[in-house]
Design a protein around this motif. Structure first.
Motif, PDB file in Angstrom:
ATOM      1  N   ARG A  94      -3.159  -2.448   3.757  1.00  0.00           N
ATOM      2  CA  ARG A  94      -1.802  -2.414   4.320  1.00  0.00           C
ATOM      3  C   ARG A  94      -1.598  -1.111   5.088  1.00  0.00           C
ATOM      4  N   ILE A 153       1.737   0.923   5.648  1.00  0.00           N
ATOM      5  CA  ILE A 153       3.161   0.934   5.279  1.00  0.00           C
ATOM      6  C   ILE A 153       4.042   1.299   6.461  1.00  0.00           C
ATOM      7  N   GLU A 165       4.264  -1.589   8.917  1.00  0.00           N
ATOM      8  CA  GLU A 165       5.146  -2.632   8.390  1.00  0.00           C
ATOM      9  C   GLU A 165       6.615  -2.237   8.521  1.00  0.00           C
ATOM     10  N   TYR A 166       6.907  -0.963   8.282  1.00  0.00           N
ATOM     11  CA  TYR A 166       8.292  -0.502   8.406  1.00  0.00           C
ATOM     12  C   TYR A 166       8.769  -0.612   9.851  1.00  0.00           C
ATOM     13  N   ASN A 213       9.857   3.441   1.256  1.00  0.00           N
ATOM     14  CA  ASN A 213       8.752   4.283   1.721  1.00  0.00           C
ATOM     15  C   ASN A 213       9.117   5.228   2.857  1.00  0.00           C
TER      16      ASN A 213
END
Length: 492
Positions: A396, A398, A401-402, A486
């Motif tokens: 992944r 992060i 993705e954010y 996150n």
């Protein structure tokens, strides 16, 4: 041709079965291929180097309305020294499917599918249905072909392998009809516009083929002129348009860095011994290589090897040179990277398929063809399991993705970053710059908190969601625009 007609056509039950149900079996193989190409293609994180760089170059070409000069973070890019064809391919994907991972990788996936389709058709026409089935099955389970900057990645390599395949197949068909040599020349020129100096390997294969088969003596002056026009006119046309923008700087960098330095020194620490690629093949392809040697031994023992070579001389010479010449050339070069030899996976698959066709056909009443077929299927199954395991366990990102999932609009903002715990500090990496541009049409700025606080423009900063970030926000009286568990997006 090696396929016997008449009463000897179906010499054993296995061959009869494979020929009768060829179309059903080939559809099953292509079902596996489609799974391997498309599984998680829209969620696997962006690769930080070539894929990210090519994606940024392509995206910014669209934003700049300039399809000749590639830029990185909106500055002329003299690091990625490739002509524009691979960027144009990504642009087509973006235009068709939007600014997302599927659009980014679409043309690479399509190129890989086209390469396998060409291998399937070529082996069907020149060697037979069993060769076609096995060659396509081997391609379907070639892990490096799918993973090493190629089929599933928005690099230049997948399109390059397709053009390499067209060039060599065109050259092989020129043995029977010389006009096909023009296809090889045109494919070389497009391969250069895609992958730059790597396309010299095509020159090596085609040149050796013309010499070994003595085709070179059959080409007249007019055919040579057309051949060279096909081979170089598109390249010089691109150079003409490129030098209008920034003179010869890009061309000089291509020659000095991407050709001379890359071949004479190990750039960026990409070193390896002379047998680097042989070790790579042994680590990733050893079972198929073992099958090839077993098939050769069987044909020699059955006295069918010479017959096979005679009946398909042009094809075998082309396929062997197709595999050997790039392997030797890139072994000599000082810079070593695993994906430099992805172009040799199609000829390895074709060779295995052709030898399997001959070996299975060599036995009228024997258990050996069944054993061979089971061994090849099991080998493919092992590699398929390995490939799917890699795809299932993709990591992944992060921050990516954010950026993708957040609802904030930062199109008109400069975007800074400070994520020292996870991402290495105050500067953006390539994959997250592409994510920022592709998903938010944002402009990445380096320098972290200090540069953000000094900026006079409308700016936001992305921070790790932790105590340090909240301290920074409090001390500098920043406001939180958005956050999740996150990442925090703050502004002044």
């Amino acid at each position: 041709m090696s396929i016997k007609q008449g009463s000897n056509f179906y010499e054993n039950r296995l061959k009869r079965f494979l020929y009768k149900y060829y179309y059903i079996l080939i559809m099953m193989v292509f079902a596996v291929i489609l799974i391997n190409l498309f599984y998680k293609i829209g969620s696997e994180p962006i690769n930080d180097w070539d894929e990210a760089r090519h994606g940024i170059n392509a995206y910014e070409m669209i934003k700049n309305s300039n399809y000749i000069v590639n830029t990185y973070n909106y500055q002329n890019d003299y690091y990625n020294l490739k002509p524009p064809l691979s960027y144009w391919a990504i642009i087509i994907g973006f235009k068709i499917l939007g600014y997302n991972l599927v659009g980014l990788r679409f043309m690479s996936v399509l190129s890989a599918l086209s390469t396998i389709f060409l291998v399937t058709i070529f082996t069907y026409k020149r060697f037979g249905r069993i060769a076609s089935l096995i060659s396509s099955g081997v391609m379907a389970t070639s892990v490096q072909f799918f993973r090493s900057h190629c089929a599933r990645s928005a690099d230049a390599d997948s399109l390059y392998v397709l053009l390499f395949t067209i060039a060599v197949i065109g050259c092989i068909y020129a043995y029977y009809r010389l006009e096909f040599i023009y296809i090889s020349g045109l494919s070389f020129s497009f391969a250069f516009l895609d992958k730059s100096w790597h396309s010299i390997a095509i020159v090596g294969v085609v040149g050796c083929y013309l010499l070994v088969t003595k085709l070179i003596t059959k080409i007249n002056l007019k055919q040579w002129l057309i051949f060279f026009l096909c081979s170089f006119a598109p390249i010089f046309l691109w150079i003409f348009f490129r030098v209008r923008y920034d003179g010869y700087r890009f061309i000089k960098e291509m020659i000095n860095y991407d050709l001379l330095s890359r071949t004479s020194t190990a750039l960026e620490g990409h070193i390896g011994p002379w047998n680097y690629y042989l070790e790579l093949l042994c680590n990733n392809y050893i079972l198929y290589i073992a099958v090839i040697f077993i098939l050769i031994f069987i044909l020699i023992a059955s006295r069918g090897m010479l017959s096979s070579l005679r009946s398909n001389f042009a094809e075998y010479i082309g396929v062997i040179l197709w595999g050997l010449v790039p392997l030797i050339m890139f072994s000599i070069a000082k810079t070593k990277l695993s994906w430099y030899i992805v172009s040799i996976y199609p000829p390895l698959a074709i060779l295995l398929g052709a030898l399997a066709e001959e070996s299975i056909s060599a036995f009228k009443k024997s258990i050996i063809p069944i054993i061979l077929t089971v061994a090849i299927i099991c080998t493919g199954g092992i590699y398929e399991y390995k490939l799917l395991s890699i795809l299932k366990n993709s990591p992944r990102d992060i921050l990516e993705e954010y950026i993708k999932d957040s609802k904030i609009s930062i199109k008109d903002y400069d975007v800074y970053i400070y994520t020292p715990l996870q991402y290495g500090g105050a500067d953006w990496n390539q994959r997250n710059i592409l994510a920022l541009e592709m998903y938010k049409d944002g402009r990445a700025e380096n320098g972290g908190v200090k540069a953000f606080l000094k900026s006079k423009k409308s700016s936001v900063i992305l921070l790790n969601n932790n105590d340090e970030a909240r301290k920074i926000i409090k001390e500098n009286k920043l406001k939180i625009l958005d956050s999740d568990e996150n990442i925090i997006t703050a502004y002044r």
